[in-house]
Design a protein around this motif. Sequence first.
Motif, PDB file in Angstrom:
ATOM      1  N   SER A 101       3.549  19.152   8.621  1.00  0.00           N
ATOM      2  CA  SER A 101       3.471  18.449   7.347  1.00  0.00           C
ATOM      3  C   SER A 101       3.089  17.009   7.660  1.00  0.00           C
ATOM      4  N   ASP A 102       2.980  16.192   6.617  1.00  0.00           N
ATOM      5  CA  ASP A 102       2.624  14.787   6.843  1.00  0.00           C
ATOM      6  C   ASP A 102       3.846  13.872   6.732  1.00  0.00           C
ATOM      7  N   ASP A 103       5.018  14.441   6.837  1.00  0.00           N
ATOM      8  CA  ASP A 103       6.250  13.668   6.671  1.00  0.00           C
ATOM      9  C   ASP A 103       7.167  13.901   7.860  1.00  0.00           C
ATOM     10  N   TYR A 104       7.033  13.043   8.846  1.00  0.00           N
ATOM     11  CA  TYR A 104       7.869  13.103  10.035  1.00  0.00           C
ATOM     12  C   TYR A 104       8.338  11.707  10.399  1.00  0.00           C
ATOM     13  N   SER A 145       8.638   6.027  10.077  1.00  0.00           N
ATOM     14  CA  SER A 145       8.344   7.167   9.218  1.00  0.00           C
ATOM     15  C   SER A 145       6.847   7.245   8.948  1.00  0.00           C
ATOM     16  N   SER A 146       6.327   8.443   8.922  1.00  0.00           N
ATOM     17  CA  SER A 146       4.899   8.599   8.672  1.00  0.00           C
ATOM     18  C   SER A 146       4.557   8.423   7.192  1.00  0.00           C
ATOM     19  N   ASN A 147       5.475   8.734   6.288  1.00  0.00           N
ATOM     20  CA  ASN A 147       5.097   8.741   4.871  1.00  0.00           C
ATOM     21  C   ASN A 147       5.053   7.347   4.261  1.00  0.00           C
ATOM     22  N   ASP A 148       5.957   6.453   4.678  1.00  0.00           N
ATOM     23  CA  ASP A 148       5.939   5.118   4.075  1.00  0.00           C
ATOM     24  C   ASP A 148       5.889   3.989   5.101  1.00  0.00           C
TER      25      ASP A 148
END
Length: 128
Positions: free
Chosen positions: A29-32, A52-55
């Motif tokens: 996923s794109d959230d790690y 964090s990858s998402n923010d």
Amino acid sequence: EVQLQASGGGLVQAGGSLRLSCAASGFTSDDYVIGWFRQAPGKEREGVSCISSNDGSTYYADSVKGRFTISRFTISSDNAENTVYLQMNSLKPEDTAVYYCAADGLNICGSSWLYDYWGQGTQVTVSS
């Protein structure tokens, strides 16, 4: 499966700098969250920094705040290898440890140091 490989350790004099690399792949996923840890002989493993990858949120342990910087972390759409760096400046002898990078898909950076995926460590030695 997520795979990580840390590198870049070495021997440096106090006050010097090193840049550690964490090559990561296999994200589903794109959230790690990517975290850097260290463990000195006879001491417990310590969470040093994470991102964090998402923010892009980051966290630094008090012991390294202002001296260490974790690089931006984004997960490419083609799931190619991603590299996260830990720039370490003004190194002190007490920074001597084996440094590990780790990843987790459910974690919130800075709230937990429980990670599912781990790479092998890289030795950092700071001489006085």
